[in-house]
Scaffold this active site. Structure first.
Site, PDB file in Angstrom:
ATOM      1  N   TRP B 158       6.313   0.933   8.505  1.00  0.00           N
ATOM      2  CA  TRP B 158       7.058  -0.264   8.126  1.00  0.00           C
ATOM      3  C   TRP B 158       6.088  -1.274   7.500  1.00  0.00           C
ATOM      4  O   TRP B 158       5.311  -0.911   6.612  1.00  0.00           O
ATOM      5  CB  TRP B 158       7.836  -0.838   9.318  1.00  0.00           C
ATOM      6  CG  TRP B 158       8.904   0.075   9.885  1.00  0.00           C
ATOM      7  CD1 TRP B 158       9.070   0.435  11.195  1.00  0.00           C
ATOM      8  CD2 TRP B 158       9.999   0.738   9.189  1.00  0.00           C
ATOM      9  NE1 TRP B 158      10.175   1.257  11.352  1.00  0.00           N
ATOM     10  CE2 TRP B 158      10.757   1.461  10.144  1.00  0.00           C
ATOM     11  CE3 TRP B 158      10.396   0.780   7.857  1.00  0.00           C
ATOM     12  CZ2 TRP B 158      11.889   2.222   9.816  1.00  0.00           C
ATOM     13  CZ3 TRP B 158      11.524   1.542   7.522  1.00  0.00           C
ATOM     14  CH2 TRP B 158      12.252   2.246   8.490  1.00  0.00           C
ATOM     15  N   SER B 159       6.066  -2.502   8.000  1.00  0.00           N
ATOM     16  CA  SER B 159       5.295  -3.539   7.283  1.00  0.00           C
ATOM     17  C   SER B 159       3.779  -3.413   7.409  1.00  0.00           C
ATOM     18  O   SER B 159       3.066  -4.176   6.758  1.00  0.00           O
ATOM     19  CB  SER B 159       5.734  -4.932   7.749  1.00  0.00           C
ATOM     20  OG  SER B 159       6.984  -5.246   7.181  1.00  0.00           O
ATOM     21  N   MET B 160       3.272  -2.485   8.216  1.00  0.00           N
ATOM     22  CA  MET B 160       1.822  -2.247   8.152  1.00  0.00           C
ATOM     23  C   MET B 160       1.445  -1.725   6.767  1.00  0.00           C
ATOM     24  O   MET B 160       0.281  -1.836   6.356  1.00  0.00           O
ATOM     25  CB  MET B 160       1.374  -1.259   9.226  1.00  0.00           C
ATOM     26  CG  MET B 160       1.474  -1.836  10.635  1.00  0.00           C
ATOM     27  SD  MET B 160       0.277  -1.143  11.793  1.00  0.00           S
ATOM     28  CE  MET B 160       0.718   0.598  11.784  1.00  0.00           C
ATOM     29  N   LYS B 162       2.148  -3.097   4.102  1.00  0.00           N
ATOM     30  CA  LYS B 162       1.711  -4.272   3.330  1.00  0.00           C
ATOM     31  C   LYS B 162       0.197  -4.464   3.415  1.00  0.00           C
ATOM     32  O   LYS B 162      -0.448  -4.856   2.452  1.00  0.00           O
ATOM     33  CB  LYS B 162       2.393  -5.538   3.862  1.00  0.00           C
ATOM     34  CG  LYS B 162       3.902  -5.572   3.684  1.00  0.00           C
ATOM     35  CD  LYS B 162       4.505  -6.790   4.362  1.00  0.00           C
ATOM     36  CE  LYS B 162       5.976  -6.997   4.034  1.00  0.00           C
ATOM     37  NZ  LYS B 162       6.873  -5.915   4.476  1.00  0.00           N
TER      38      LYS B 162
END
Lengths: 440, 440
Positions: B158-160, B162
């Protein structure tokens, strides 16, 4: 239904292409009158799927994959078009695939069978080859990649996937887990009212089942449209109520004629076998392939299987693997099941694959004249030649050719514009013979 | 549009779950009143996606992925739900990730921050952990897998994801390829009429852009619905005319407020950076990650990136990787960019990530109170603590926690029922501190 017909008319060309490549088309379709020159179909120079984002006319999506030459890009990138499952290579170091002391040259010459000379390089170009590997006694004597393909890229096997299914079913028969003479519903009660209600495992392996399954792409009601949609390989036409997974589709396929009387090539037989494997073992096809074959061969890369809308794995056509890993597979098969320091499948399994079936049953199928003398047994093509060869084949020119007498394995991955491999069959046989002669 | 609203109403629960997990939800949402007991959400015991085919009520598909606990299965199997691109691990042998002479026990005790004692094992269960790896000085002191996850299985970040984008952009800034102070349209002219028309690369890295992009899932017109459909992570509602790819979507996002005045967490900033990376280098994100990071770390397994309908790669949320390979990544970051016998990113890049941004700008965003003292810089979370820690975070409990002073790396992969990692933030900080104390 009106919408469905309209859709089919629109995508006729694409689907027509799809169908013949999944099946053994009549010989009359094997010669396309006007083929694009190979150099004009290179996805790299055509800039297919290049740029961020690619321009609309360079986009390859599942819906236009079969519009030539898009499939030349898609054959190396199928996972980028839909759901897939990993065939894990395992945690061990890759097995050796050493170079031979002397490599074969591009200029290796042979007769093309029509009275003209050709070479190893020209054969590859004329047959829209993406990659070619030749092994002699397990050593690499030739390895080439074309049109941007990289050694680590899995390439779609299309119907060569069937031969992997056949290998695993044969091994489970040898082990006593599957009875070759049992009717299919003993394992898959879901098929008790289908074409396979009274078909045996062996008939399904040899594709001598009598199944109402015309692969006629001029007819929108032909089974092949249902097959493609169920496999997830083509989007179902909007508004159609086709089965969206193979497990929904197969029970609806009905019998036609008698089982065991004639060969007829049909992908649904292979899907039944893939389902059988998973039911009997309780493992997904990707897991089975990994545990029994891929991890034990010491492959270099993971392979993968395309999945349908319910996560069902497309066992008949959906496997993707690298050139060198298919070389390892071929070498294991040539070596009576032994490779990477271990017995991976039993010698009895290899002997069974090699023995073939009755060429008289094979020759009853339309379009088999140019493969006179062949039979199809346990999902393998057997030429019944003096060298004891046996082969896996997939549409658009996928080949694993194993010649035990010459201690030769040839893996050829292609994306030619005529779906059926019959397109290049005569020339390929000349090339395989020339390679066998060159290494002897 | 009527159809669109109807669809949204129906799938409200699923989408609500989706949205908060992509964003930093207000603190008021961080405590869900009734959570399912962890043991009741194990996909193995629930038999999700088991059987050939799985029964209809056990099917996990993209459309119901976010309906809890389906996501616990999907987090380990995202490639089975849609198109993906390979992040190749390279051809070399994996780098060493040796065990430490003394491992930490499951019974390692610490205070939960609310006055009660807990343990390493209980912390994992309470936070719905799928896998946990703890490294001290590059050696494994703790490694566990739960709910059927295998060491070779990539797990969604998921947002890791980014933070990987931020790492690569920072490195290209250090190399002089990207100017941190340039407006985004210098590289992406497609965004000249969008929110990023006058936003700098640095503002986009720090998420201080002023972008009209409410992540309000009670409002069907909220940007987050457009984002999810464009990324391919949720099917677009039938009949809606939402953009079907990120490259179509981002140019339509408009400015609101001023750039550079306050932090506000939004995935679209990261997608702009991912696009920028690909435009500047001419390489796909998956290729860049492979060439610059994955192959050089000596990872054990390929990673992969989820793709949208045009083959665009979901750079903000779509990366999937194994626990141990994320451990290698964390250890490289802890070691000032050096790992596997080579300098993989420059020490200046690591120093830039660690230095953080202005906590005063961070604290202006709603829901940041429980992370008081933090800042968000170049897509990394920086607590500004005495140990110089820095962190990657992703919804449902993804963590890479790097504590340079304690020579500690913690990788935690989870699938908890409350999307925002704020749910467990206080307890996780207690656990990280206890681990640092235990290894010191």
């Amino acid at each position: 239904m009106r919408h469905f017909h309209r859709h089919l008319t629109r995508s006729f060309t694409a689907v027509a292409l799809a169908c013949t490549l999944l099946v053994a088309a009549p010989a009359s379709q094997a010669q396309a009158p006007q083929l694009p020159p190979p150099d004009a179909t290179n996805p790299v120079t055509l800039q297919l799927m290049q740029g961020f984002p690619p321009p609309p006319d360079k986009l390859v999506r599942l819906a236009n994959t079969l519009k030539y030459p898009n499939v030349r890009w898609a054959a190396q990138h199928l996972r980028e078009l839909g759901p897939t499952a990993t065939v894990w290579r395992g945690a061990a170091a890759p097995s050796a695939l050493p170079a031979a002391p002397r490599a074969l040259p591009d200029t290796l010459a042979f007769a093309d069978g029509k009275g003209a000379p050709t070479t190893l390089a020209d054969w590859q170009k004329a047959t829209y080859t993406d990659a070619l590997l030749v092994l002699h006694r397990g050593r690499v004597v030739y390895e080439r990649y074309h049109i941007g393909m990289q050694p680590q890229q899995p390439h779609v096997l299309w119907s060569m996937s069937k031969s992997l299914v056949g290998l695993l079913v044969t091994e489970l028969i040898q082990e006593g887990t599957i009875d070759a003479n049992a009717p299919i519903p003993r394992y898959l009660p879901e098929l008790a009212s289908s074409a396979w209600a009274d078909a045996t495992v062996q008939q399904t392996l040899d594709m001598t089942t009598g199944v109402k399954y015309a692969e006629n792409f001029a007819d929108p009601t032909s089974g092949v449209f249902q097959y493609l949609a169920a496999a997830g390989l083509q989007p179902a036409p909007p508004g159609s109520n086709l089965a969206k997974s193979m497990a929904e589709h197969l029970p609806t396929v009905q019998k036609e004629g008698e089982h065991g009387t004639a060969f007829a090539y049909k992908s649904v037989d292979s899907e039944v076998l893939g389902w059988l494997l998973q039911r009997v073992t309780g493992k997904s096809y990707a897991t089975l392939l990994s545990e029994r074959i891929w991890s034990r061969l010491g492959t270099q890369e993971d392979a993968y299987v395309f999945a349908d809308a319910n996560g069902g794995q497309a066992t008949s056509v959906g496997v993707n693997a690298t050139l060198r890993d298919l070389g390892r597979l071929g070498e294991m098969l040539r070596s009576n099941g032994r490779f990477n320091g271990q017995q991976i499948v039993s010698p009895a399994t290899i002997a069974e694959l090699r023995k073939g079936a009755d060429p008289a049953l094979f020759s009853k199928a339309p379009g088999t004249a140019m493969r006179a003398g062949y039979s199809y047994h346990n999902q393998w093509w057997v030429p019944h030649d003096a060298d004891g060869s046996f082969e896996a084949k997939g549409l658009m020119g996928q080949h694993i050719h194993i010649n035990p007498a010459a201690e030769l394995v040839v893996v050829k991955l292609s994306s030619h514009p005529v779906p059926n491999t019959a397109f290049t069959h005569a020339l390929d046989r000349q090339a395989f013979a020339a390679l066998a002669k060159a290494v002897r």
